[in-house]
Design a protein around this motif. Structure first.
Motif, PDB file in Angstrom:
ATOM      1  N   PRO A 272       0.846  -1.194   0.000  1.00  0.00           N
ATOM      2  CA  PRO A 272       0.000   0.000   0.000  1.00  0.00           C
ATOM      3  C   PRO A 272       0.883   1.246   0.000  1.00  0.00           C
ATOM      4  CG  PRO A 272      -0.261  -1.266   2.045  1.00  0.00           C
ATOM      5  CD  PRO A 272       0.782  -1.952   1.234  1.00  0.00           C
ATOM      6  N   THR A 273       0.656   2.147  -0.928  1.00  0.00           N
ATOM      7  CA  THR A 273       1.524   3.319  -1.054  1.00  0.00           C
ATOM      8  C   THR A 273       0.669   4.566  -1.105  1.00  0.00           C
ATOM      9  OG1 THR A 273       2.740   1.931  -2.584  1.00  0.00           O
ATOM     10  CG2 THR A 273       3.485   4.212  -2.408  1.00  0.00           C
ATOM     11  N   LEU A 274       0.938   5.478  -0.192  1.00  0.00           N
ATOM     12  CA  LEU A 274       0.237   6.761  -0.283  1.00  0.00           C
ATOM     13  C   LEU A 274       1.278   7.833  -0.567  1.00  0.00           C
ATOM     14  CD1 LEU A 274      -2.527   8.122   2.096  1.00  0.00           C
ATOM     15  CD2 LEU A 274      -0.974   9.575   0.830  1.00  0.00           C
ATOM     16  N   SER A 275       1.268   8.371  -1.775  1.00  0.00           N
ATOM     17  CA  SER A 275       2.177   9.485  -2.035  1.00  0.00           C
ATOM     18  C   SER A 275       1.355  10.756  -1.960  1.00  0.00           C
ATOM     19  CB  SER A 275       2.815   9.405  -3.418  1.00  0.00           C
ATOM     20  OG  SER A 275       2.686   8.132  -3.962  1.00  0.00           O
ATOM     21  N   LEU A 276       2.003  11.789  -1.439  1.00  0.00           N
ATOM     22  CA  LEU A 276       1.324  13.082  -1.431  1.00  0.00           C
ATOM     23  C   LEU A 276       1.172  13.530  -2.881  1.00  0.00           C
ATOM     24  CD1 LEU A 276       3.156  14.707   1.604  1.00  0.00           C
ATOM     25  CD2 LEU A 276       0.921  13.593   1.570  1.00  0.00           C
ATOM     26  N   SER A 277       0.277  14.483  -3.099  1.00  0.00           N
ATOM     27  CA  SER A 277      -0.001  14.882  -4.484  1.00  0.00           C
ATOM     28  C   SER A 277       1.170  15.657  -5.070  1.00  0.00           C
ATOM     29  CB  SER A 277      -1.250  15.751  -4.520  1.00  0.00           C
ATOM     30  OG  SER A 277      -0.983  16.981  -3.881  1.00  0.00           O
ATOM     31  N   ALA A 278       1.202  15.729  -6.386  1.00  0.00           N
ATOM     32  CA  ALA A 278       2.198  16.547  -7.082  1.00  0.00           C
ATOM     33  C   ALA A 278       1.479  17.791  -7.612  1.00  0.00           C
ATOM     34  CB  ALA A 278       2.786  15.759  -8.233  1.00  0.00           C
ATOM     35  N   PRO A 279       2.196  18.928  -7.680  1.00  0.00           N
ATOM     36  CA  PRO A 279       1.541  20.158  -8.152  1.00  0.00           C
ATOM     37  C   PRO A 279       0.898  20.003  -9.540  1.00  0.00           C
ATOM     38  CG  PRO A 279       3.713  20.655  -7.232  1.00  0.00           C
ATOM     39  CD  PRO A 279       3.583  19.162  -7.248  1.00  0.00           C
ATOM     40  N   GLU A 280       1.476  19.133 -10.391  1.00  0.00           N
ATOM     41  CA  GLU A 280       0.916  18.960 -11.753  1.00  0.00           C
ATOM     42  C   GLU A 280      -0.511  18.440 -11.730  1.00  0.00           C
ATOM     43  OE1 GLU A 280       4.839  19.156 -11.343  1.00  0.00           O
ATOM     44  OE2 GLU A 280       3.978  17.206 -10.918  1.00  0.00           O
ATOM     45  N   GLU A 281      -0.895  17.796 -10.614  1.00  0.00           N
ATOM     46  CA  GLU A 281      -2.249  17.233 -10.560  1.00  0.00           C
ATOM     47  C   GLU A 281      -3.325  18.311 -10.595  1.00  0.00           C
ATOM     48  OE1 GLU A 281      -2.759  14.158  -7.543  1.00  0.00           O
ATOM     49  OE2 GLU A 281      -0.612  13.758  -7.646  1.00  0.00           O
ATOM     50  N   LEU A 282      -2.901  19.530 -10.315  1.00  0.00           N
ATOM     51  CA  LEU A 282      -3.875  20.621 -10.292  1.00  0.00           C
ATOM     52  C   LEU A 282      -4.508  20.846 -11.661  1.00  0.00           C
ATOM     53  CD1 LEU A 282      -5.229  22.873  -8.717  1.00  0.00           C
ATOM     54  CD2 LEU A 282      -3.271  24.339  -9.194  1.00  0.00           C
ATOM     55  N   ARG A 283      -3.750  20.578 -12.724  1.00  0.00           N
ATOM     56  CA  ARG A 283      -4.236  20.969 -14.053  1.00  0.00           C
ATOM     57  C   ARG A 283      -5.528  20.262 -14.450  1.00  0.00           C
ATOM     58  NH1 ARG A 283       1.127  20.512 -17.191  1.00  0.00           N
ATOM     59  NH2 ARG A 283       2.483  21.618 -15.760  1.00  0.00           N
ATOM     60  N   LEU A 284      -5.642  19.001 -14.099  1.00  0.00           N
ATOM     61  CA  LEU A 284      -6.884  18.273 -14.403  1.00  0.00           C
ATOM     62  C   LEU A 284      -8.072  18.953 -13.713  1.00  0.00           C
ATOM     63  CD1 LEU A 284      -8.099  15.545 -15.564  1.00  0.00           C
ATOM     64  CD2 LEU A 284      -7.805  14.654 -13.266  1.00  0.00           C
ATOM     65  N   ARG A 285      -7.832  19.395 -12.473  1.00  0.00           N
ATOM     66  CA  ARG A 285      -8.897  20.057 -11.699  1.00  0.00           C
ATOM     67  C   ARG A 285      -9.239  21.410 -12.314  1.00  0.00           C
ATOM     68  NH1 ARG A 285      -5.982  15.755  -9.684  1.00  0.00           N
ATOM     69  NH2 ARG A 285      -7.064  14.878  -7.891  1.00  0.00           N
ATOM     70  N   LEU A 286      -8.195  22.129 -12.746  1.00  0.00           N
ATOM     71  CA  LEU A 286      -8.438  23.442 -13.354  1.00  0.00           C
ATOM     72  C   LEU A 286      -9.279  23.281 -14.615  1.00  0.00           C
ATOM     73  CD1 LEU A 286      -4.923  25.158 -13.086  1.00  0.00           C
ATOM     74  CD2 LEU A 286      -6.956  25.639 -11.701  1.00  0.00           C
ATOM     75  N   ARG A 287      -8.917  22.293 -15.412  1.00  0.00           N
ATOM     76  CA  ARG A 287      -9.650  22.096 -16.667  1.00  0.00           C
ATOM     77  C   ARG A 287     -11.137  21.869 -16.408  1.00  0.00           C
ATOM     78  NH1 ARG A 287      -8.357  17.329 -20.757  1.00  0.00           N
ATOM     79  NH2 ARG A 287      -7.272  18.957 -21.861  1.00  0.00           N
ATOM     80  N   TRP A 288     -11.443  20.920 -15.509  1.00  0.00           N
ATOM     81  CA  TRP A 288     -12.854  20.574 -15.328  1.00  0.00           C
ATOM     82  C   TRP A 288     -13.634  21.657 -14.597  1.00  0.00           C
ATOM     83  CZ3 TRP A 288     -15.476  17.962 -18.439  1.00  0.00           C
ATOM     84  CH2 TRP A 288     -14.876  16.928 -19.164  1.00  0.00           C
ATOM     85  N   THR A 289     -12.952  22.343 -13.710  1.00  0.00           N
ATOM     86  CA  THR A 289     -13.641  23.453 -13.032  1.00  0.00           C
ATOM     87  C   THR A 289     -13.952  24.534 -14.064  1.00  0.00           C
ATOM     88  OG1 THR A 289     -12.451  22.928 -11.026  1.00  0.00           O
ATOM     89  CG2 THR A 289     -13.477  25.090 -11.104  1.00  0.00           C
ATOM     90  N   ALA A 290     -12.968  24.857 -14.918  1.00  0.00           N
ATOM     91  CA  ALA A 290     -13.168  25.892 -15.939  1.00  0.00           C
ATOM     92  C   ALA A 290     -14.260  25.483 -16.922  1.00  0.00           C
ATOM     93  CB  ALA A 290     -11.860  26.159 -16.668  1.00  0.00           C
ATOM     94  N   LEU A 291     -14.372  24.184 -17.185  1.00  0.00           N
ATOM     95  CA  LEU A 291     -15.404  23.731 -18.120  1.00  0.00           C
ATOM     96  C   LEU A 291     -16.804  23.734 -17.500  1.00  0.00           C
ATOM     97  CD1 LEU A 291     -13.494  20.782 -19.839  1.00  0.00           C
ATOM     98  CD2 LEU A 291     -14.470  22.742 -21.026  1.00  0.00           C
TER      99      LEU A 291
END
Ligand SMILES: Cc1cc2nc3c(=O)[nH]c(=O)nc-3n(C[C@H](O)[C@H](O)[C@H](O)COP(=O)(O)O)c2cc1C
Length: 329
Positions: A215-234
């Motif tokens: 089981p591996t929990l890595s903290l998020s990477a800043p690049e993950e924000l872009r997917l969120r930005l796209r869908w929020t903007a849409l």
């Protein structure tokens, strides 16, 4: 100074930064520190559907030594030290958290399939939750279950939780829907007061020496924000629920981007694990300065400035952007 006050789920918050669900909120001292550092609200760590069901079966101690007596899906969690707190302990913690801080406390219910456990939403409301965040985390791995059925399962769950409570309900979803816009509208129609974009799916790694799944929990990477930005903007501007971003938010520039996409609030967890709870204060200072430097008086002046919705064909816009990006490398 620019005004950082934010409204989310009908609640007035001192800032747009909400601490998202994680074990950080298991400590009341942490919650107090989050409030002092300027957090607008705190989402408590999740209470899981399975924890509630286990508690409903009664005699928790008995099942720890008689696992066979439990339904298969509850056996693993019955012995997990991490879930020593049961559903009633969660409710007691929520009650204490409300007493410890004056910012809104959002309880987190985590499940996928509606059932008797849903009535715990009412207990969370009675214990003082200002709102509920419903996390729909489910890995659809049954060849007989279609995407449409999974979607229906989520919509039913949202409707059922909503019918239990009067407080607002936000729904935290995954990005893995074939037709996200349609699903977002259906969730809004089912009663979601806000959509929280997006859940991260934790992918276990393989340990090739011990030949086990780790089981591996890595903290998020800043690049993950872009997917969120796209869908929020849409989605912003034509959805009958608010939007909140969780995933990859680290800096005040990230917060500005989220608000420009149309996010009502901006959530943080990994950044606080990396830099400490006081990182909220630093981010808010940076945000205030940025707004002032750019002549904005409030977050409302910024919100949605980079949303896609403007009556144009969003699919054609996305396609054109996609082609441009591939050529620009
Ligand atoms: C250690 C840890 C525990 C978490 N526990 C929960 C949880 O109980 N419920 C939940 O909805 N999300 C949980 N999350 C997800 C976070 O709330 C958040 O959505 C995710 O980490 C993405 O945001 P971030 O990039 O700011 O970390 C957890 C994240 C971490 C790192």
């Amino acid at each position: 100074m620019p005004d950082l006050q934010t409204k989310y789920l009908g609640l007035t918050m001192q800032s747009p930064i909400v601490v998202s669900a994680s074990p950080l909120s298991e400590s009341l001292d942490n919650i107090r520190e989050m409030e002092q550092a300027g957090a607008g609200a705190v989402v408590l760590f999740s209470l899981f559907e399975e924890q509630i069901e286990l508690e409903e079966m009664g005699h928790k101690e008995y099942y720890q030594t008689h696992l066979d007596a439990l339904p298969e899906e509850l056996r693993d969690i019955a012995t997990m030290a991490e879930f020593k707190l049961g559903a009633s302990d969660y409710i007691a913690h929520l009650y204490r958290a409300k007493k410890a801080a004056s910012i809104p406390i959002i309880a987190s219910l985590n499940g996928y399939y509606s059932g008797g456990w849903v009535r715990y939403a009412k207990l969370l409301e009675v214990a003082g939750a200002d709102a509920i965040e419903l996390n729909t985390y489910y890995l659809a791995n049954d060849r007989h279950t279609s995407g449409a059925e999974v979607e229906q399962m989520y919509l039913q769950l949202v409707q059922d939780v909503k019918s239990e409570v009067k407080i607002p309900v936000a729904v935290k979803i995954s990005p893995f829907f074939t037709a996200m816009t349609h699903m977002a509208h259906e969730l809004a129609r089912a009663g979601a007061d806000a959509l929280v974009l997006f859940n991260r799916f934790y992918q276990p790694d393989f340990d090739i020496e011990t030949e086990t799944v780790a089981p591996t929990l890595s903290l998020s990477a800043p690049e993950e924000l872009r997917l969120r930005l796209r869908w929020t903007a849409l989605l912003y501007g034509h959805l009958n629920s608010e939007l909140a971003i969780t995933g990859g938010v680290y800096t005040h520039e990230d917060v500005v981007k989220c608000i420009m996409a149309g996010s009502q609030t901006v959530m943080m967890t990994s950044a606080l694990y990396k830099h400490g709870i006081q990182h909220i204060r630093n981010t808010l200072n940076g945000l205030e300065q940025w707004l002032e430097d750019h002549g904005y008086k409030s977050l409302d002046d910024v919100r949605g400035r980079l949303c896609v919705y403007s009556g144009t064909n969003a699919a054609a816009f996305e396609r054109a952007n996609y082609m441009k990006v591939l050529k620009s490398y």
